[in-house]
Write a protein that holds these residues in place. Structure first.
Motif, PDB file in Angstrom:
ATOM      1  N   ASP A   1      -8.050  -0.370  -4.269  1.00  0.00           N
ATOM      2  CA  ASP A   1      -6.719  -0.693  -4.784  1.00  0.00           C
ATOM      3  C   ASP A   1      -6.164  -1.964  -4.141  1.00  0.00           C
ATOM      4  N   HIS A   2      -6.591  -2.237  -2.911  1.00  0.00           N
ATOM      5  CA  HIS A   2      -6.086  -3.390  -2.164  1.00  0.00           C
ATOM      6  C   HIS A   2      -7.217  -4.017  -1.357  1.00  0.00           C
TER       7      HIS A   2
ATOM      8  N   LEU B   1     -11.989  -5.608  -5.735  1.00  0.00           N
ATOM      9  CA  LEU B   1     -10.741  -5.079  -6.259  1.00  0.00           C
ATOM     10  C   LEU B   1     -10.949  -4.440  -7.625  1.00  0.00           C
ATOM     11  N   ARG B   2     -10.293  -3.323  -7.866  1.00  0.00           N
ATOM     12  CA  ARG B   2     -10.256  -2.747  -9.200  1.00  0.00           C
ATOM     13  C   ARG B   2      -9.294  -3.576 -10.043  1.00  0.00           C
TER      14      ARG B   2
ATOM     15  N   ASP C   1      -3.682   5.252  -1.570  1.00  0.00           N
ATOM     16  CA  ASP C   1      -4.368   4.035  -1.986  1.00  0.00           C
ATOM     17  C   ASP C   1      -5.595   3.774  -1.114  1.00  0.00           C
ATOM     18  N   THR C   2      -6.553   3.054  -1.692  1.00  0.00           N
ATOM     19  CA  THR C   2      -7.731   2.626  -0.939  1.00  0.00           C
ATOM     20  C   THR C   2      -7.592   1.146  -0.608  1.00  0.00           C
TER      21      THR C   2
ATOM     22  N   SER D   1     -14.912   0.092  -5.365  1.00  0.00           N
ATOM     23  CA  SER D   1     -13.775  -0.767  -5.668  1.00  0.00           C
ATOM     24  C   SER D   1     -12.549  -0.201  -4.970  1.00  0.00           C
TER      25      SER D   1
ATOM     26  N   ARG E   1      -2.450 -10.309  -7.920  1.00  0.00           N
ATOM     27  CA  ARG E   1      -2.910  -9.101  -8.593  1.00  0.00           C
ATOM     28  C   ARG E   1      -4.053  -9.425  -9.548  1.00  0.00           C
TER      29      ARG E   1
ATOM     30  N   GLY F   1      -5.579  -4.270  -9.062  1.00  0.00           N
ATOM     31  CA  GLY F   1      -5.453  -4.174  -7.620  1.00  0.00           C
ATOM     32  C   GLY F   1      -4.867  -5.439  -7.014  1.00  0.00           C
ATOM     33  N   TRP F   2      -4.416  -5.311  -5.758  1.00  0.00           N
ATOM     34  CA  TRP F   2      -3.713  -6.399  -5.071  1.00  0.00           C
ATOM     35  C   TRP F   2      -4.555  -6.985  -3.941  1.00  0.00           C
TER      36      TRP F   2
ATOM     37  N   VAL G   1       0.844  -1.203   0.000  1.00  0.00           N
ATOM     38  CA  VAL G   1       0.000   0.000   0.000  1.00  0.00           C
ATOM     39  C   VAL G   1       0.876   1.247   0.000  1.00  0.00           C
TER      40      VAL G   1
END
Length: 258
Positions: free
Chosen positions: A119-120, A162-163, A50-51, A117, A212, A166-167, A46
């Motif tokens: 990022d993580h 997740l987008r 980031d979200t 959505s 990912r 994203g992880w 992160v």
């Protein structure tokens, strides 16, 4: 005989994490976090801005450790046990950290969360399948350690939130690695697996898996991360390796992924 003026026994404890940088409320009787959520937080890649969504955030240890390390991240947690969610909110307030906690079921998230959505996604799912072993007498511990929703539902819920690109980062028993990889197949790639080894020469007891969404890089099996020095615990005290101490006491990122 108890005095009528005696103070009631406290139902929670206030426990230090990251060498005392965080103080987090936990139920006195129930699930009590140890090192796993701290390691999980340290493994997520992160960056500020980031979200992040934590599935089954409990009292918020992983999310609050993450916020302590990455200033400027926007972290949300969903937790089905309302009393644990309330403790997470209060701990965030006491530590001055902007943690959004949603009381709800990760398999049926409320509509506002389904519309978002991230990022993580991070997760520390229950380790044991439904029906395995002897159930805990405390309902909070039972929910934390034994699956109600199967592992596949946790991974599905995370990937849905997740987008693209994203992880997803999760910690689990080493014996469940096959289940995790099977659920990620065809839905996430660029998988890295970090074995967590209690001591040199011992088999891995846990794994941290990072994947990912839409990733295409080959799977990587990383060098083990050793938690404790020596071949056995010989005396009371902190026998963590320097790398483990940096993560668990100083809030450093978990080395080995890059």
């Amino acid at each position: 005989m108890t005095s009528p003026n005696a103070m009631p026994e406290p139902q929670t404890t206030s426990d230090g994490f990251l060498g005392g940088r965080l103080t987090i409320l936990q139920p006195k009787d129930g699930y009590r976090a140890a090192t796993d959520p701290v390691l999980l937080a340290a493994a997520a890649p992160v960056r500020p801005g980031d979200t992040v969504l934590e599935l089954g955030c409990g009292v918020g240890v992983a999310s609050l450790c993450l916020l302590s390390r990455v200033s400027g991240a926007a972290v949300t947690g969903i937790e089905r046990q309302a009393d644990y969610a309330a403790l997470a909110e209060e701990s965030a307030r006491q530590n001055g950290l902007p943690f959004e906690v949603i009381a709800g079921d990760l398999t049926h998230p409320p509509p506002p969360l389904r519309a978002r959505s991230f990022d993580h996604v991070i997760a520390n799912p229950p380790f044991f399948r439904a029906g395995d072993g002897t159930g805990a007498r405390n309902s909070g511990r039972e929910i934390a350690f034994r699956e109600d929703a199967p592992l596949s539902a946790w991974i599905d819920a995370g990937l849905r939130r997740l987008r693209p690109g994203g992880w997803m980062t999760m910690i689990h028993l080493a014996e469940r690695l096959g289940d995790i990889l099977a659920e990620l197949q065809g839905r996430a790639g660029s998988v890295s697996i970090l074995p967590l080894v209690p001591r040199a020469g011992r088999p891995a007891s846990r794994v941290i898996v990072r994947a990912r969404k839409t990733g295409r890089a080959p799977l990587r099996l990383l060098s083990p991360f050793i938690l404790h020095e020596g071949l056995a615990h010989l005396a009371d005290g902190d026998d963590f390796t320097p790398d483990a101490r940096a993560v668990l006491r100083d809030g450093a990122a978990l080395p080995g992924f890059d």
